[in-house]
Design an enzyme around this catalytic site. Structure first.
Site, PDB file in Angstrom:
ATOM      1  N   CYS A 190      -5.167  -3.735   2.982  1.00 25.49           N
ATOM      2  CA  CYS A 190      -4.888  -3.367   4.374  1.00 25.49           C
ATOM      3  C   CYS A 190      -6.062  -3.546   5.331  1.00 25.49           C
ATOM      4  CB  CYS A 190      -4.354  -1.932   4.405  1.00 25.49           C
ATOM      5  SG  CYS A 190      -3.459  -1.514   5.926  1.00 25.49           S
TER       6      CYS A 190
ATOM      7  N   GLU B   4       0.841  -1.189   0.000  1.00 26.65           N
ATOM      8  CA  GLU B   4       0.000   0.000   0.000  1.00 26.65           C
ATOM      9  C   GLU B   4       0.882   1.247   0.000  1.00 26.65           C
ATOM     10  OE1 GLU B   4      -3.959   1.490   2.445  1.00 26.65           O
ATOM     11  OE2 GLU B   4      -2.424   0.380   3.540  1.00 26.65           O
TER      12      GLU B   4
ATOM     13  N   LYS C   9     -10.308   0.585  -2.568  1.00 23.97           N
ATOM     14  CA  LYS C   9     -10.389   0.143  -1.173  1.00 23.97           C
ATOM     15  C   LYS C   9     -11.755   0.465  -0.575  1.00 23.97           C
ATOM     16  CE  LYS C   9      -7.705   0.585   3.139  1.00 23.97           C
ATOM     17  NZ  LYS C   9      -6.561   1.306   3.759  1.00 23.97           N
TER      18      LYS C   9
END
Length: 284
Positions: free
Chosen positions: A157, A40, A115
């Site tokens: 993440c 990321e 995301k």
């Protein structure tokens, strides 16, 4: 070796980060990888001009996307480009998403995952407060894509804390799942490995968890411990801190045997909770 996970300690200098990423991707290709996952924020971390960076990239005026396409072509490598800020395809002037791109060996974009879960939390570290939604818009779709090493689901993440997303990826046929990350040192020490292994075990997928591992502007400290985990939850490769290239092979036969011996996907008694949008399947 077919799979590579790359750990970095990115800073706020985009060109320097791209040079580091290129060097590490070259190592991955030399090691025999067909697919490599960058972490990321691989190109920039700690920047406050994310929206303008994203608009420049979308307009073809930024350095990251051309670099990414060239690296994939030069190295004949499929690349999961961690995350970079990009506005929605249909709203180039909109708030950027934390976007994970899958690029094939010809330098073409195969899939885009924005995301879904944004890190709006308080952490007992020297920064204390994280509000990703100040800079990014939430994504809305589950994304899977076919690759030469198997069917890949994309996550990022904080998504690791939401097993319903991973269940949706398994239902969509995922055999591998990428998780480019920048876990904080505090939350990583508490939860990183147990989350990565749990997501691998429950989906019976390979987890490709590429992290940031060191000190960044902000100040910010990331946990590292990038890993490749197999569908039985075994850690095949791991790196604590600093730059690293981790390599491992996918054993498709063994994965199929695990799923046959323990057919958890057919034993589910509760439906996977609704996701923000329908699964988007990208095929070669």
């Amino acid at each position: 070796m077919s799979l590579a996970v790359i750990q970095m300690v990115s800073q706020d200098d985009v060109l320097a980060n791209l040079a580091s990423a290129r060097r590490l991707l070259e190592q991955a290709a030399e090691g025999g990888a067909f697919l490599a996952v960058l972490p990321e924020n691989f190109a920039a971390i700690g920047r406050r001009d994310l929206a303008s960076l994203g608009r420049a990239e979308a307009a073809g005026q930024g350095p990251i996307l051309p670099w990414l396409r060239q690296a994939a072509r030069d190295l004949k490598l499929w690349i999961v480009a961690g995350t970079l800020p990009l506005p929605p395809d249909d709203r180039p002037q909109g708030k950027p998403n934390a976007c994970s791109l899958l690029i094939d060996e010809q330098g073409e974009r195969v899939a885009r995952y924005d995301k879904i879960h944004l890190f709006d939390v308080d952490v007992t570290d020297n920064r204390g407060r994280y509000r990703e939604s100040d800079d990014y818009a939430h994504g809305a779709r589950v994304v899977v894509a076919d690759t030469p090493v198997g069917r890949l689901g994309l996550t990022v993440c904080y998504d690791l804390r939401f097993p319903e997303l991973y269940g949706a990826l398994r239902e969509a046929g995922a055999e591998l799942i990428s998780a480019p990350s920048a876990f904080t040192a505090v939350t990583g020490a508490a939860h990183w490995q147990v989350l990565v292994r749990a997501r691998a075990i429950e989906t019976q997928c390979y987890l490709l968890a590429a992290g940031q591992g060191g000190i960044h502007p902000g100040p910010r400290e990331t946990f590292g411990h990038s890993a490749i985990v197999d569908p039985w939850g075994r850690v095949l490769a791991e790196q604590a801190q600093g730059e690293a290239v981790l390599l491992a092979s996918r054993d498709a036969k063994e994965q199929a045997a695990i799923r046959q011996r323990m057919p958890v996907s057919t034993h589910r008694r509760f439906l996977t909770p609704a996701t923000p949008g329908p699964a988007r399947t990208e095929k070669l």
